[in-house]
Enzyme design. Structure first.
Site, mmCIF file in Angstrom:
data_model
loop_
_atom_site.group_PDB
_atom_site.id
_atom_site.type_symbol
_atom_site.label_atom_id
_atom_site.label_comp_id
_atom_site.label_asym_id
_atom_site.label_seq_id
_atom_site.Cartn_x
_atom_site.Cartn_y
_atom_site.Cartn_z
ATOM 1 N N HIS A 121 0.966 -1.176 0.202
ATOM 2 C CA HIS A 121 0.084 -0.085 0.021
ATOM 3 C C HIS A 121 1.058 1.237 -0.132
ATOM 4 O O HIS A 121 1.554 1.462 0.845
ATOM 5 C CB HIS A 121 -1.061 0.096 1.234
ATOM 6 C CG HIS A 121 -1.820 0.963 1.229
ATOM 7 N ND1 HIS A 121 -3.209 1.145 0.836
ATOM 8 C CD2 HIS A 121 -1.587 2.676 1.800
ATOM 9 C CE1 HIS A 121 -3.699 2.280 0.797
ATOM 10 N NE2 HIS A 121 -2.917 3.430 1.492
ATOM 11 N N CYS A 122 0.809 2.112 -0.951
ATOM 12 C CA CYS A 122 1.522 3.301 -1.081
ATOM 13 C C CYS A 122 0.859 4.488 -0.533
ATOM 14 O O CYS A 122 -0.276 4.844 -0.808
ATOM 15 C CB CYS A 122 1.633 3.507 -2.581
ATOM 16 S SG CYS A 122 2.867 4.876 -3.061
ATOM 17 N N PHE A 123 1.679 5.157 0.552
ATOM 18 C CA PHE A 123 0.754 6.315 1.201
ATOM 19 C C PHE A 123 0.720 7.529 0.199
ATOM 20 O O PHE A 123 0.067 8.391 0.634
ATOM 21 C CB PHE A 123 1.450 6.202 2.699
ATOM 22 C CG PHE A 123 1.050 5.152 3.383
ATOM 23 C CD1 PHE A 123 -0.224 5.430 4.253
ATOM 24 C CD2 PHE A 123 1.987 4.119 3.830
ATOM 25 C CE1 PHE A 123 -0.390 4.240 4.972
ATOM 26 C CE2 PHE A 123 1.684 3.012 4.766
ATOM 27 C CZ PHE A 123 0.483 2.967 5.162
ATOM 28 N N GLY A 126 -2.110 6.893 -1.745
ATOM 29 C CA GLY A 126 -3.277 6.830 -1.204
ATOM 30 C C GLY A 126 -4.005 5.477 -1.679
ATOM 31 O O GLY A 126 -5.174 5.380 -1.776
#
Length: 274
Positions: A121-123, A126
């Site tokens: 999951h890439c912050f 998002g």
């Protein structure tokens, strides 16, 4: 979980803010300062060439960033009753099973969906990175790294001309920040110049981080693995590295290197069509 959700909102805003500051510095500060050289013709002036290169890198980075968000991984949980923070997936017929029980899938609590070939999951986007947007994510990291390197070189040229200093000595860049801080508090350095110097180190950090992450991701792709599979110790079927690259980048890989295009040739989509 509350901290992760807050980070999922703050990180994209932080990236967009840094991108806007970089664009403003390049267009209104660095590039105009290059027009001071009267020895070059207007067509082949360093300002125009550098401006064209920066716009090309920025357009690809921003375009792939948007495609990473738009090309969300295929939601395999459409037939599931999923809720944020759920530990299990509840099928519509009432049966319950872990969200990651399906082959090569993972249930993300932040996105509240089950994705095919979940990587991480890439912050900063998002969004989850999976089979559909992996190519755009790698291109985003690559062009972000190149744009930061381009901004770093332009910023060093601007500081060198403004402060009449030379970066021929490699130690000059390492000692630039402590000397600049002392000069700033003594009043010998303007706040705008100090801001550019701080941005130099920020571009260096972001550029190196994106380059390292891109190289590591490419190594995993050549092995046919994802970060989630490596973290969980999952064994994957050995395949030729060319087949692994083709699965991620598709047949139009050269076009994807030059302009941001959506990759619709994911393995899950081909399996779904069959």
């Amino acid at each position: 979980m509350l901290v992760l959700r807050l980070l999922n909102v703050v990180a994209p805003a932080y990236f967009l803010c840094i991108s806007l500051v970089t664009f403003v510095l390049q267009i209104f500060v660095f590039i105009p300062s290059m027009f001071r050289d009267p020895s070059t013709t207007p067509l082949f002036s360093p300002a125009l060439l550098h401006g064209a290169l920066f716009l090309f890198l920025s357009a690809n980075a921003l375009g792939n960033y948007v495609l990473v968000i738009q090309s969300s991984p295929e939601d395999l949980g459409k037939d599931l009753n999923l809720s944020r923070g759920a530990e299990v997936a509840v099928w519509l017929d009432g049966s319950r099973s872990p969200g990651s029980a399906l082959p090569s899938t993972h249930f993300c609590r932040l996105c509240a969906r089950v994705t095919q070939r979940h990587d991480h999951h890439c912050f900063f986007t998002g969004n989850c990175i999976g089979s559909r947007n992996m190519r755009n994510f790698i291109m985003f990291c690559l062009y972000t790294s190149l744009a930061c390197l381009d901004s770093l070189v332009a910023g060093m040229a601007y500081i060198s001309a403004t402060l009449s200093m030379s970066f021929a000595d490699p130690l000059a860049f390492l000692t630039l920040l402590p000397h600049s801080i002392s000069q700033f508090f003594s009043g010998a350095l303007l706040s705008s110049e100090m801001f550019v110097i701080l941005m130099l180190y920020l571009w260096l950090g972001i550029g190196l981080a994106c380059a390292g992450f891109c190289c590591h991701q490419m190594l995993l792709i050549l092995r046919g693995q994802t970060r989630y599979q490596v973290r969980k110790g999952m064994v994957v079927r050995a395949r030729p590295w060319r087949e692994n690259l083709r699965e991620v980048f598709g047949k139009k890989w050269l076009l994807g290197l030059l302009i941001p295009v959506q990759n619709v040739e994911s393995s899950y989509r081909r399996q779904k069509e069959k």
